[in-house]
Write an enzyme that holds these catalytic residues in place. Structure first.
Site, PDB file in Angstrom:
ATOM      1  N   TYR A  86       0.917  -7.828  -2.237  1.00 43.60           N
ATOM      2  CA  TYR A  86       1.820  -6.709  -2.441  1.00 43.60           C
ATOM      3  C   TYR A  86       1.464  -5.721  -1.337  1.00 43.60           C
ATOM      4  O   TYR A  86       0.297  -5.369  -1.178  1.00 43.60           O
ATOM      5  CB  TYR A  86       1.613  -6.023  -3.796  1.00 43.60           C
TER       6      TYR A  86
ATOM      7  N   CYS B 109      -0.673  -2.748  -2.395  1.00 43.38           N
ATOM      8  CA  CYS B 109      -1.929  -3.020  -3.109  1.00 43.38           C
ATOM      9  C   CYS B 109      -3.116  -2.628  -2.227  1.00 43.38           C
ATOM     10  O   CYS B 109      -3.213  -3.069  -1.079  1.00 43.38           O
ATOM     11  CB  CYS B 109      -1.989  -4.497  -3.459  1.00 43.38           C
TER      12      CYS B 109
ATOM     13  N   PHE C 181      -6.200  -3.550  -2.327  1.00 49.09           N
ATOM     14  CA  PHE C 181      -7.039  -4.699  -1.988  1.00 49.09           C
ATOM     15  C   PHE C 181      -6.402  -5.550  -0.897  1.00 49.09           C
ATOM     16  O   PHE C 181      -7.083  -6.086  -0.028  1.00 49.09           O
ATOM     17  CB  PHE C 181      -7.310  -5.525  -3.243  1.00 49.09           C
ATOM     18  N   CYS C 182      -5.080  -5.679  -0.949  1.00 51.00           N
ATOM     19  CA  CYS C 182      -4.368  -6.392   0.111  1.00 51.00           C
ATOM     20  C   CYS C 182      -4.457  -5.625   1.422  1.00 51.00           C
ATOM     21  O   CYS C 182      -4.631  -6.215   2.497  1.00 51.00           O
ATOM     22  CB  CYS C 182      -2.905  -6.592  -0.285  1.00 51.00           C
TER      23      CYS C 182
END
Length: 375
Positions: free
Chosen positions: A101, A104, A106-107
């Site tokens: 995403y 996101c 973390f992404c």
């Protein structure tokens, strides 16, 4: 564990959080043509100086010309070494696909790492409602990285992805499947009986003894990097959601950005923007209580950011020294998802992070430019 940015039931992404690199920096510089220019100028001026008998001027010019020539050669040698090293690292035949995403944190952290290291990769934006793009995986969170170097290897969890790919880059044995085996999956249940997945060694870059000093000047540098990578996952990321959904207006602004940048259908986008914004405004309140945050959650964000800058200190541009390390990249990647939102503007205006953040942007951009140049 990993988490997406936002979520309401199956219709919204979740940013309730948890989970989750010394680097070689290469500058995309054009070869210099100044060697012969210095040579001709040097000879001409030296001859003129000797003719007029101006020994002092001649000696000064000899020194200046020699110094200029030295700097030119030094520049070319460094450039050649950097390009050779990058070619060595990028010629592994590793193909990468990131399922994500966009909003996101973390992404974003994984993208910051890949971009900084000038690694080319394909992006697959996952629909947060149906998630059909990752139906091949029993692991139903993002990010997921698929690496191919003869066989496909799936890597889950942002911190494991970063540690594993960094290990692969520095490893003498280019076997991605073997590298991933260094980070075994562990399943357990929390107090509510829900199954959770964790990974051993997730903050370790696996180095052979003879290589360790090349990437970490001492053991303290390695411990420091691991400590702050864990701090990002255990603390900093939990401050994002309460801050971007702090008020109804900010929640709506955040979801407008999420829907605009994400992969939503028309109905899904409308639902996510308005119902999701309202829901996450109330969820952010519970997160504030869960993590013992102040009523004014901005204060927690400011404190955390200034704590990070204090740890970096005034004696070095990055925690990694002259170039960012994995902790620098993790902090930058998480904070970057707030860009364009009120929380980000407030953070830049009320903390000491601006200079460091701008340095990080410049380094990420250089990595991207080099990747585009060589790939």
């Amino acid at each position: 564990m990993a988490a997406s940015y936002v979520g309401v039931g199956r219709y919204c992404m979740r940013l309730v959080a948890s989970s989750k690199v010394c680097k070689w920096q290469f500058l995309a510089l054009q070869p210099s043509c100044r060697f012969h220019m210095y040579g001709r100028g040097f000879q001409k001026k030296l001859t003129e100086g000797l003719k007029v008998g101006n020994t002092a001027l001649s000696l000064a010019f000899v020194f200046g010309g020699a110094l200029g020539l030295y700097q030119t050669i030094k520049h070319n040698v460094r450039q050649h070494h950097a390009e050779q090293q990058f070619t060595k690292d990028s010629s592994t035949g590793l193909s990468l696909t990131l399922y994500q995403y966009k909003t996101c944190p973390f992404c974003s952290k994984v993208r910051a790492f890949l971009d900084f290291h000038s690694l080319p990769y394909e992006i697959v934006e996952v629909n947060p409602v149906l998630r059909k793009e990752i139906k091949f995986s029993s692991y139903r969170k993002v990010p997921i990285l698929i690496g191919e170097n003869g066989e496909k290897v799936q890597i889950n969890d942002s911190s494991v992805i970063i540690s594993a790919i960094k290990t692969y880059l520095v490893s003498r044995d280019k076997n991605l499947n073997k590298v991933v085996s260094y980070y075994p999956e562990m399943k357990s249940k929390d107090v509510k009986g829900k199954e959770i997945t964790e990974y051993n060694n997730k903050y370790w870059v696996m180095l052979e003894d003879q290589d360790e000093k090349q990437y970490y000047p001492n053991k303290e540098a390695r411990k420091e990097e691991m400590k702050w990578r864990k701090w990002v996952d255990d603390w900093l990321v939990h401050l994002i959601s309460p801050n971007v959904y702090r008020t109804p207006r900010e929640a709506l602004e955040s979801f407008d950005y999420i829907v605009r940048e994400g992969k939503f259908g028309v109905f899904e986008g409308f639902f996510a923007k308005y119902v999701g914004a309202a829901a996450m405004f109330f969820v952010s309140k519970s997160l504030k209580s869960r993590h013992n945050l102040h009523d004014d959650v901005r204060q927690d964000l400011y404190k955390a950011v200034n704590e990070w800058i204090a740890a970096v200190g005034n004696h070095r541009p990055f925690m990694g020294g002259n170039v960012p390390n994995l902790a620098d990249l993790a902090v930058y990647g998480v904070l970057r998802v707030m860009e364009g939102l009120e929380a980000f503007s407030d953070m830049m205006a009320n903390t000491k992070i601006k200079t460091w953040y701008q340095r990080m942007e410049e380094n990420i951009q250089k990595g991207q430019e080099l990747s585009n140049k060589l790939h």
